[in-house]
Design an enzyme around this catalytic site. Structure first.
Site, PDB file in Angstrom:
ATOM      1  N   GLU A  31      52.248  24.355  25.708  1.00 56.52           N
ATOM      2  CA  GLU A  31      50.896  23.968  26.165  1.00 56.52           C
ATOM      3  C   GLU A  31      49.926  23.926  24.990  1.00 56.52           C
ATOM      4  O   GLU A  31      48.912  24.632  24.986  1.00 56.52           O
ATOM      5  CB  GLU A  31      50.392  24.979  27.201  1.00 56.52           C
ATOM      6  CG  GLU A  31      51.269  25.141  28.426  1.00 56.52           C
ATOM      7  CD  GLU A  31      50.924  26.396  29.231  1.00 56.52           C
ATOM      8  OE1 GLU A  31      49.977  27.122  28.859  1.00 56.52           O
ATOM      9  OE2 GLU A  31      51.609  26.654  30.214  1.00 56.52           O
ATOM     10  N   PRO A  32      50.189  23.111  23.968  1.00 56.68           N
ATOM     11  CA  PRO A  32      49.282  23.100  22.815  1.00 56.68           C
ATOM     12  C   PRO A  32      47.937  22.464  23.154  1.00 56.68           C
ATOM     13  O   PRO A  32      47.880  21.435  23.822  1.00 56.68           O
ATOM     14  CB  PRO A  32      50.033  22.233  21.787  1.00 56.68           C
ATOM     15  CG  PRO A  32      50.918  21.361  22.616  1.00 56.68           C
ATOM     16  CD  PRO A  32      51.286  22.152  23.834  1.00 56.68           C
ATOM     17  N   GLY A  33      46.870  23.091  22.704  1.00 58.38           N
ATOM     18  CA  GLY A  33      45.530  22.508  22.858  1.00 58.38           C
ATOM     19  C   GLY A  33      44.982  22.205  21.480  1.00 58.38           C
ATOM     20  O   GLY A  33      44.967  21.065  21.003  1.00 58.38           O
ATOM     21  N   ARG A  34      44.568  23.277  20.802  1.00 62.43           N
ATOM     22  CA  ARG A  34      43.997  23.199  19.450  1.00 62.43           C
ATOM     23  C   ARG A  34      44.840  22.323  18.512  1.00 62.43           C
ATOM     24  O   ARG A  34      44.304  21.551  17.719  1.00 62.43           O
ATOM     25  CB  ARG A  34      43.959  24.645  18.919  1.00 62.43           C
ATOM     26  CG  ARG A  34      43.261  24.852  17.615  1.00 62.43           C
ATOM     27  CD  ARG A  34      43.387  26.333  17.218  1.00 62.43           C
ATOM     28  NE  ARG A  34      42.718  27.236  18.133  1.00 62.43           N
ATOM     29  CZ  ARG A  34      41.398  27.412  18.182  1.00 62.43           C
ATOM     30  NH1 ARG A  34      40.618  26.746  17.368  1.00 62.43           N
ATOM     31  NH2 ARG A  34      40.865  28.257  19.043  1.00 62.43           N
ATOM     32  N   GLY A  59      48.770  28.168  21.168  1.00 65.74           N
ATOM     33  CA  GLY A  59      48.611  29.040  20.008  1.00 65.74           C
ATOM     34  C   GLY A  59      48.847  28.357  18.675  1.00 65.74           C
ATOM     35  O   GLY A  59      48.622  28.959  17.625  1.00 65.74           O
ATOM     36  N   ASP A  71      17.003  30.404  21.737  1.00 65.52           N
ATOM     37  CA  ASP A  71      17.751  31.645  21.740  1.00 65.52           C
ATOM     38  C   ASP A  71      18.047  32.098  20.304  1.00 65.52           C
ATOM     39  O   ASP A  71      18.611  31.341  19.512  1.00 65.52           O
ATOM     40  CB  ASP A  71      19.059  31.405  22.515  1.00 65.52           C
ATOM     41  CG  ASP A  71      19.908  32.660  22.608  1.00 65.52           C
ATOM     42  OD1 ASP A  71      19.504  33.702  22.077  1.00 65.52           O
ATOM     43  OD2 ASP A  71      20.985  32.580  23.201  1.00 65.52           O
ATOM     44  N   SER A 126      45.365  32.090  21.165  1.00 63.14           N
ATOM     45  CA  SER A 126      44.978  30.816  20.552  1.00 63.14           C
ATOM     46  C   SER A 126      44.722  30.993  19.054  1.00 63.14           C
ATOM     47  O   SER A 126      44.098  31.961  18.632  1.00 63.14           O
ATOM     48  CB  SER A 126      43.719  30.285  21.249  1.00 63.14           C
ATOM     49  OG  SER A 126      43.484  28.976  20.828  1.00 63.14           O
ATOM     50  N   HIS A 180      51.685  33.143  26.543  1.00 61.38           N
ATOM     51  CA  HIS A 180      50.744  32.565  25.560  1.00 61.38           C
ATOM     52  C   HIS A 180      50.483  33.647  24.517  1.00 61.38           C
ATOM     53  O   HIS A 180      49.963  34.710  24.852  1.00 61.38           O
ATOM     54  CB  HIS A 180      49.434  32.140  26.243  1.00 61.38           C
ATOM     55  CG  HIS A 180      48.598  31.230  25.389  1.00 61.38           C
ATOM     56  ND1 HIS A 180      48.154  31.596  24.138  1.00 61.38           N
ATOM     57  CD2 HIS A 180      48.153  29.972  25.587  1.00 61.38           C
ATOM     58  CE1 HIS A 180      47.460  30.597  23.609  1.00 61.38           C
ATOM     59  NE2 HIS A 180      47.451  29.592  24.466  1.00 61.38           N
ATOM     60  N   TYR A 213      37.871  23.379  21.851  1.00 64.76           N
ATOM     61  CA  TYR A 213      36.982  24.309  22.564  1.00 64.76           C
ATOM     62  C   TYR A 213      35.519  24.106  22.170  1.00 64.76           C
ATOM     63  O   TYR A 213      34.794  25.062  21.911  1.00 64.76           O
ATOM     64  CB  TYR A 213      37.432  25.761  22.335  1.00 64.76           C
ATOM     65  CG  TYR A 213      38.868  25.936  22.752  1.00 64.76           C
ATOM     66  CD1 TYR A 213      39.210  25.873  24.095  1.00 64.76           C
ATOM     67  CD2 TYR A 213      39.887  26.079  21.820  1.00 64.76           C
ATOM     68  CE1 TYR A 213      40.528  25.962  24.493  1.00 64.76           C
ATOM     69  CE2 TYR A 213      41.212  26.170  22.211  1.00 64.76           C
ATOM     70  CZ  TYR A 213      41.511  26.117  23.552  1.00 64.76           C
ATOM     71  OH  TYR A 213      42.821  26.196  23.944  1.00 64.76           O
ATOM     72  N   LYS A 242      41.898  22.025  28.890  1.00 67.65           N
ATOM     73  CA  LYS A 242      40.710  22.864  28.682  1.00 67.65           C
ATOM     74  C   LYS A 242      40.183  22.784  27.244  1.00 67.65           C
ATOM     75  O   LYS A 242      39.028  23.050  26.983  1.00 67.65           O
ATOM     76  CB  LYS A 242      41.020  24.333  29.003  1.00 67.65           C
ATOM     77  CG  LYS A 242      42.129  24.921  28.132  1.00 67.65           C
ATOM     78  CD  LYS A 242      42.448  26.350  28.501  1.00 67.65           C
ATOM     79  CE  LYS A 242      43.312  26.504  29.721  1.00 67.65           C
ATOM     80  NZ  LYS A 242      44.673  25.940  29.635  1.00 67.65           N
ATOM     81  N   TYR A 263      32.316  31.697  20.993  1.00 66.03           N
ATOM     82  CA  TYR A 263      33.313  32.153  21.958  1.00 66.03           C
ATOM     83  C   TYR A 263      34.670  32.474  21.357  1.00 66.03           C
ATOM     84  O   TYR A 263      35.479  33.152  21.968  1.00 66.03           O
ATOM     85  CB  TYR A 263      33.472  31.120  23.079  1.00 66.03           C
ATOM     86  CG  TYR A 263      32.249  31.036  23.934  1.00 66.03           C
ATOM     87  CD1 TYR A 263      31.930  32.086  24.793  1.00 66.03           C
ATOM     88  CD2 TYR A 263      31.395  29.955  23.876  1.00 66.03           C
ATOM     89  CE1 TYR A 263      30.793  32.041  25.575  1.00 66.03           C
ATOM     90  CE2 TYR A 263      30.251  29.896  24.646  1.00 66.03           C
ATOM     91  CZ  TYR A 263      29.954  30.940  25.495  1.00 66.03           C
ATOM     92  OH  TYR A 263      28.832  30.901  26.262  1.00 66.03           O
TER      93      TYR A 263
HETATM   94  C1  LIG Z   1      47.265  28.964  29.739  1.00 68.68           C
HETATM   95  C2  LIG Z   1      46.857  28.348  28.462  1.00 68.68           C
HETATM   96  N1  LIG Z   1      47.659  27.422  27.906  1.00 68.68           N
HETATM   97  C3  LIG Z   1      47.355  26.802  26.761  1.00 68.68           C
HETATM   98  C4  LIG Z   1      46.174  27.076  26.097  1.00 68.68           C
HETATM   99  C5  LIG Z   1      45.887  26.336  24.830  1.00 68.68           C
HETATM  100  O1  LIG Z   1      45.965  27.166  23.755  1.00 68.68           O
HETATM  101  P1  LIG Z   1      45.829  26.637  22.263  1.00 68.68           P
HETATM  102  O2  LIG Z   1      44.603  25.817  22.178  1.00 68.68           O
HETATM  103  O3  LIG Z   1      45.789  27.859  21.456  1.00 68.68           O
HETATM  104  O4  LIG Z   1      47.059  25.846  21.966  1.00 68.68           O
HETATM  105  C6  LIG Z   1      45.308  28.066  26.613  1.00 68.68           C
HETATM  106  C7  LIG Z   1      44.084  28.427  25.914  1.00 68.68           C
HETATM  107  O5  LIG Z   1      43.293  29.243  26.321  1.00 68.68           O
HETATM  108  C8  LIG Z   1      45.653  28.705  27.830  1.00 68.68           C
HETATM  109  O6  LIG Z   1      44.851  29.628  28.387  1.00 68.68           O
END
Ligand SMILES: Cc1ncc(COP(=O)(O)O)c(C=O)c1O
Length: 394
Positions: free
Chosen positions: A265-268, A231, A344, A194, A191, A372, A62, A314
């Site tokens: 589950e790292p994203g950022r 996070g 807008d 973030s 979690h 994001y 995501k 957001y």
């Molecule tokens: C279920 C879940 N996992 C992982 C993430 C990724 O989080 P981050 O980008 O803070 O690492 C999110 C972000 O919304 C999430 O909802």
């Protein structure tokens, strides 16, 4: 670009943003330009392996679902956190095996569950009894990972109001219900929020996870997966190191058994630093006071809150515009506001800043734009989302 697959450009001796800009004919381009340095993802992966060797990262799609990014991470060997059928389809379509995926959304539509079942993605999160019954009906052979709520005191974006069962009030009941329905609970997840900046948040959550594990094992669940969520910071490596130390100490104390698989589950963390967004001023306004004296300069640029700069709207990310003019530091500064391109009035990127007097065609650069942003960008009002050029070191 050949057959829809973006070309990856190679660089030697560091990525020179100025040179890329000079070669990109930005004056002829209405869209903003993103520069993605894939080597930054590789560096992040090495850092993760060095500091958190026991934890297998499952990249949260995501955060940035660009197929080039997802494929690059898949080739490095990460796992994936998918939240929907389409995210599963993207990752599986790149040849990632289902065992490398966690379907980490506790409230999933039935058709998405059925797709996961068909594709044999067995691990998925759950946080309330309705979902336990849904899984009993639609995917009884899946592995239930009970998500609980445990939030940091400080983060950019919290998730706990929406997801995660209450450890004291609900977790035991969910585990018992699953047992009664002959479902397998194999682990637990959380979690902290973030962009977490409270190091202690992870230990607090891992302690709760330990209690859930103990209760699960007591009533006969075979618990072997701990998912510590996301996070992790995207740009502050010193903070990441402190978090990693705290997590390692906590795991050693509370989950010493190496048979327990630990994932995150790292994203950022992976993608934030990889992107630099280059915007162009296409219009300008002067706001004067009653005496006719200049009060504020307003700049209209080709990306905004409906584009990559959605992250400013957001999440509580604050972006810092960098003026891309030779000698900008020594130029006189004026109170300025930067607006996105849409009609807008909420499409405002920065509150009042002090910036040099710029003109149409001048560039404004935003660093660390990988998280994001891509997944939220839409061509609202017909203004196109930025194009992305991909680079990596030779
Ligand atoms: C279920 C879940 N996992 C992982 C993430 C990724 O989080 P981050 O980008 O803070 O690492 C999110 C972000 O919304 C999430 O909802």
């Amino acid at each position: 670009m050949a057959s829809g697959v973006p070309e990856i450009h190679f660089y030697e001796h560091g990525l020179n943003i100025r040179r890329v800009i000079e070669q990109s004919n930005l004056q002829d381009l209405d869209q903003a330009l993103n520069i993605c340095d894939l080597s930054s993802l590789e560096q992040k992966f090495s850092l993760w392996q060095k500091l958190l060797p026991r934890i297998k990262p499952h990249y949260a799609v995501k955060c940035n679902d660009d197929p080039v990014v997802v494929k690059f991470l898949a080739d490095l060997g990460t796992g994936f956190d998918c939240a929907s059928k389409n995210e599963l389809r993207l990752v599986l379509g790149l040849g990632v095996s289902p065992e490398r995926i966690i379907f980490a959304h506790p409230c999933r539509p039935v058709s998405h569950l059925e797709y996961a079942k068909e594709q044999m993605v067995v691990n998925g999160t759950v946080d309330n009894e309705y979902e336990v019954y849904k899984l009993h009906k639609h995917y009884p052979n899946s592995n239930l990972i009970v998500r609980f709520k445990s939030e940091a005191k400080e983060a950019l974006h919290f998730l706990g109001e929406k997801f995660g069962c209450n450890v004291k009030a609900d977790a035991a009941a969910l585990l018992l219900l699953a047992k009664a329905l002959d479902l397998k609970v194999t682990g637990t997840s959380f979690h902290v929020g973030s962009g977490c900046s409270e190091v202690e948040a992870y230990d607090r959550a891992i302690e709760k996870a330990e209690n859930i594990f103990k209760f699960g094992e007591l009533i006969g669940h075979d618990m072997d997966l701990l998912d510590i969520g996301g996070g992790f910071p995207g740009t502050d490596d010193a903070l990441f190191e402190n978090i990693a130390d705290a997590v390692n100490t906590s795991l050693q104390l509370r989950f010493p058994d190496e048979r327990v698989q630990i994932i995150a589950e790292p994203g950022r963390f992976f993608v934030e630093a990889a992107y630099t967004l280059i915007c162009k001023i296409h219009a300008k306004r002067e706001v004067r006071n009653k005496a006719g004296k200049l009060d504020t300069l307003m700049y209209f640029i080709n990306d905004g809150i409906y584009g990559f700069l959605a992250c400013t709207f957001y999440t509580s990310v604050v972006v810092t515009p960098e003026v891309f003019l030779v000698g900008a530091n020594t130029m006189p500064k004026f109170k300025s506001v930067i607006w996105g391109p849409s009609c807008d009035a909420q499409d405002r990127i920065s509150e009042e800043q002090h910036l040099p007097n710029m003109n149409r065609g001048d560039l404004i650069v935003f660093r660390n734009m990988g998280a994001y942003a891509k997944t939220m960008a839409k061509p609202f009002n017909g203004f196109e989302v930025p194009v992305t050029l991909f680079f990596r070191a030779k």
